[in-house]
Design a protein around this motif. Structure first.
Motif, PDB file in Angstrom:
ATOM      1  N   ASP B  24      -0.643  -5.398   0.517  1.00  0.00           N
ATOM      2  CA  ASP B  24      -1.080  -3.989   0.471  1.00  0.00           C
ATOM      3  C   ASP B  24      -0.944  -3.343   1.843  1.00  0.00           C
ATOM      4  OD1 ASP B  24      -3.815  -4.571  -1.863  1.00  0.00           O
ATOM      5  OD2 ASP B  24      -1.706  -4.052  -2.200  1.00  0.00           O
ATOM      6  N   GLU B  31       4.285   3.188   4.332  1.00  0.00           N
ATOM      7  CA  GLU B  31       4.001   4.563   3.921  1.00  0.00           C
ATOM      8  C   GLU B  31       3.609   5.426   5.123  1.00  0.00           C
ATOM      9  OE1 GLU B  31       1.873   5.464  -0.006  1.00  0.00           O
ATOM     10  OE2 GLU B  31       0.584   6.409   1.516  1.00  0.00           O
ATOM     11  N   HIS B  51       4.893   8.694  -2.785  1.00  0.00           N
ATOM     12  CA  HIS B  51       3.673   7.894  -2.741  1.00  0.00           C
ATOM     13  C   HIS B  51       3.557   7.047  -4.016  1.00  0.00           C
ATOM     14  CE1 HIS B  51      -0.407   6.714  -1.879  1.00  0.00           C
ATOM     15  NE2 HIS B  51      -0.825   7.218  -3.018  1.00  0.00           N
ATOM     16  N   GLY B  52       3.301   5.755  -3.845  1.00  0.00           N
ATOM     17  CA  GLY B  52       3.137   4.880  -5.000  1.00  0.00           C
ATOM     18  C   GLY B  52       4.425   4.260  -5.496  1.00  0.00           C
ATOM     19  N   SER B  53       5.494   4.511  -4.769  1.00  0.00           N
ATOM     20  CA  SER B  53       6.804   3.998  -5.190  1.00  0.00           C
ATOM     21  C   SER B  53       6.806   2.475  -5.316  1.00  0.00           C
ATOM     22  CB  SER B  53       7.865   4.432  -4.178  1.00  0.00           C
ATOM     23  OG  SER B  53       8.904   3.489  -4.090  1.00  0.00           O
ATOM     24  N   LYS B  57       6.477  -0.494  -2.427  1.00  0.00           N
ATOM     25  CA  LYS B  57       5.495  -1.569  -2.609  1.00  0.00           C
ATOM     26  C   LYS B  57       6.184  -2.937  -2.450  1.00  0.00           C
ATOM     27  CE  LYS B  57       1.615  -2.575  -5.592  1.00  0.00           C
ATOM     28  NZ  LYS B  57       1.355  -2.907  -6.962  1.00  0.00           N
TER      29      LYS B  57
END
Lengths: 147, 142
Positions: B24, B31, B51-53, B57
């Motif tokens: 994480d 990010e 964001h959240g791609s 990740k």
């Protein structure tokens, strides 16, 4: 002239309103001297800088840290004219203090880390962006009068 | 720049405390780096960087994995990251300045999630470690 969006100004002001200038300034300067020990070269007159404990407890470091961060406050009050705000300080750092401008960048990044540790999740990526821009603009303004 | 015994202890301790959150943190580091230093996005034209791609990740997981590996082999980072070093030199060729940017953002993430862990001494050790990793990854550039 640097352009600041309304959001950037708000993010900067909102963080700044919660900053304890004395504590934060002292911590930032102490960390600079600890993390990048070669920066101690400018502070031979400050007495005992022989260990992290000594640096953190050194009253001259605390006082100077407060002075430096207070000056940051001036930039924040004059976001639209940081160049003029720092003109004299720039000359001073060049002509009298002989400080390599790279040190302004190092201190700026240390300040960001100190803010991050204090504000945690509130120090969002957008917040970091605004503050990195600010420290970069301040560093640039302080280097501007170098010759 | 050499990692002292204390530095190595400090770094290993940080990664122990980070534990399962490493992936994480890797994602969050990327990010923040993309947001704070938009020029770093130029190396990922093939990625969805919103964001959240899922791609970010996955890549954050890779980056974190490499840092954990380096920390676990801190006496021989060059050996542990040799293949990654080849990759960066021959294929990726990320400009060396960007490793400083990534390192800085990683420290910001650690500061946010573990403020009391990041004492000035630990901060110094972790900063040195990230420099060492960057040096290894760019060592074969020329």
């Amino acid at each position: 002239m640097v352009h600041w969006s309304a959001e950037e100004k708000q993010l900067i002001a909102s963080v700044w309103s919660k900053v304890n200038v004395e504590e934060c300034g002292a911590e930032a300067l102490a960390r600079l001297l600890i993390v990048y020990p070669w920066t101690q070269r400018f502070f031979a007159s400050f007495g005992n800088l022989s260990s992290p404990t000594a640096i953190l407890g050194n009253p001259k470091v605390r006082a100077h840290g407060k002075k430096v961060l207070t000056s940051f406050g001036e930039a924040i009050k004059n976001l639209d004219n940081i160049k003029a705000t720092y003109a004299k300080l720039s000359e001073l750092h060049c002509d009298k203090l002989h400080v390599d401008p790279e040190n302004f960048r190092l201190l700026g990044d240390i300040l960001i880390i100190v803010l991050a540790s204090h504000f945690a999740r509130d120090f969002t990526p957008a917040c970091q962006f605004a503050w990195q821009k600010l420290v970069s603009v301040v560093a640039h303004a302080l280097a501007r009068k170098y010759h | 720049m050499v990692l002292s015994g204390n530095d190595k202890t400090n770094v290993k301790n940080v990664f122990t405390k980070i534990g399962g959150h490493a992936e994480d943190y890797g994602t969050e580091t990327l990010e923040r780096m993309f947001t704070t230093y938009p020029q770093t996005k130029t190396y990922f034209p093939h990625f969805d960087l919103t964001h959240g791609s899922a791609q970010v990740k996955a890549h954050g997981k890779k980056v974190a994995g490499a840092l954990v590996e380096a920390a676990n082999h801190i006496d021989d980072i060059a050996g542990a990251l040799s293949k990654l070093s080849d990759l960066h030199a021959q294929k990726l060729r990320v400009d060396p300045v960007n490793f400083k940017l990534l390192g800085h953002c990683f420290l910001v993430v650690v500061a946010i999630h573990h403020p009391t862990l990041l004492t000035p001494e630990v901060h110094a050790s972790l900063d040195k470690f990230m420099c060492a990793v960057g040096n290894v990854l760019t060592a074969k550039y020329r």
